[in-house]
Design a protein around this motif. Structure first.
Motif, short mmCIF file in Angstrom:
data_model
loop_
_atom_site.label_atom_id
_atom_site.label_comp_id
_atom_site.label_asym_id
_atom_site.label_seq_id
_atom_site.Cartn_x
_atom_site.Cartn_y
_atom_site.Cartn_z
N UNK A 81 -5.83 6.03 0.93
CA UNK A 81 -6.94 5.49 0.21
C UNK A 81 -7.77 4.52 1.38
N UNK A 82 -7.00 3.65 1.96
CA UNK A 82 -7.83 2.80 3.01
C UNK A 82 -8.19 3.82 4.06
N UNK A 83 -7.58 4.68 4.53
CA UNK A 83 -8.12 5.39 5.52
C UNK A 83 -9.22 6.18 5.27
N UNK A 84 -9.44 6.89 3.85
CA UNK A 84 -10.67 7.34 3.42
C UNK A 84 -11.74 6.51 3.36
N UNK A 130 -7.78 -5.54 -3.99
CA UNK A 130 -7.73 -6.51 -4.98
C UNK A 130 -6.25 -5.63 -5.93
N UNK A 131 -6.43 -4.39 -5.98
CA UNK A 131 -5.32 -3.71 -6.75
C UNK A 131 -4.20 -3.88 -5.88
N UNK A 137 4.91 -6.93 -5.76
CA UNK A 137 5.64 -7.77 -6.71
C UNK A 137 5.71 -9.30 -6.34
N UNK A 138 5.93 -10.28 -7.05
CA UNK A 138 6.04 -11.61 -6.94
C UNK A 138 7.17 -12.17 -6.66
N UNK A 139 7.38 -13.05 -5.46
CA UNK A 139 8.71 -13.54 -5.02
C UNK A 139 8.89 -14.77 -5.68
#
Length: 139
Positions: A81-84, A130-131, A137-139
């Motif tokens: 997605x980032x590459x696109x 943001x997504x 996951x939270x640590x």
């Protein structure tokens, strides 16, 4: 190299994208219009020439970063997605640079579409970030 970005690659990417976001927004006279440039230390945000060249400089750095990522491991390291989205930003950014050259002109419709697609891709990149941030996951 591994499938994930290193800490230095991630920090440099975030720095470049942050500079691009701020300088890109500054290309629209939003900072001056809403008085943000009157805040001490932010007067530079209303200087179109400065933010224009800052945007070009950060875009050049990002292009080198993308080239290095592609050479080191291809799209897998960037994520599909980032590459696109980055491909759309690069393409529309190149068209915008060409439009700014004195001997090249595009129709008003082409210029408007390029501007809107560039802006939409920048917003999409921020939305995708943001997504990812909220799905992590939270640590």
């Amino acid at each position: 190299m591994g499938d994930m970005l290193t800490k230095a690659e991630t920090v440099s990417y975030r720095l470049m994208v942050g500079v691009l976001a701020i300088s890109g927004i500054a290309q629209m006279p939003i900072f001056k219009r809403y008085g943000i440039s009157s805040v001490p230390g932010l007067a530079w945000t209303a200087n179109y020439a400065f933010t224009h060249w800052l945007h070009y400089l950060a875009a050049t750095a990002l292009l080198f970063w993308i080239g290095r990522m592609l050479a080191d491991g291809g799209v897998q390291r960037l994520g599909g997605v980032r590459a696109a989205i980055l491909a759309i930003l690069v393409f529309t950014g190149v068209v915008r640079v060409l439009k700014n050259l004195p001997d090249i002109s595009f129709s008003p419709l082409t210029t408007m579409l390029t501007d809107w697609v560039h802006l939409a891709a920048a917003v999409a990149l921020g939305g995708a970030a943001l997504i990812i941030l909220f799905k992590r996951p939270r640590r």
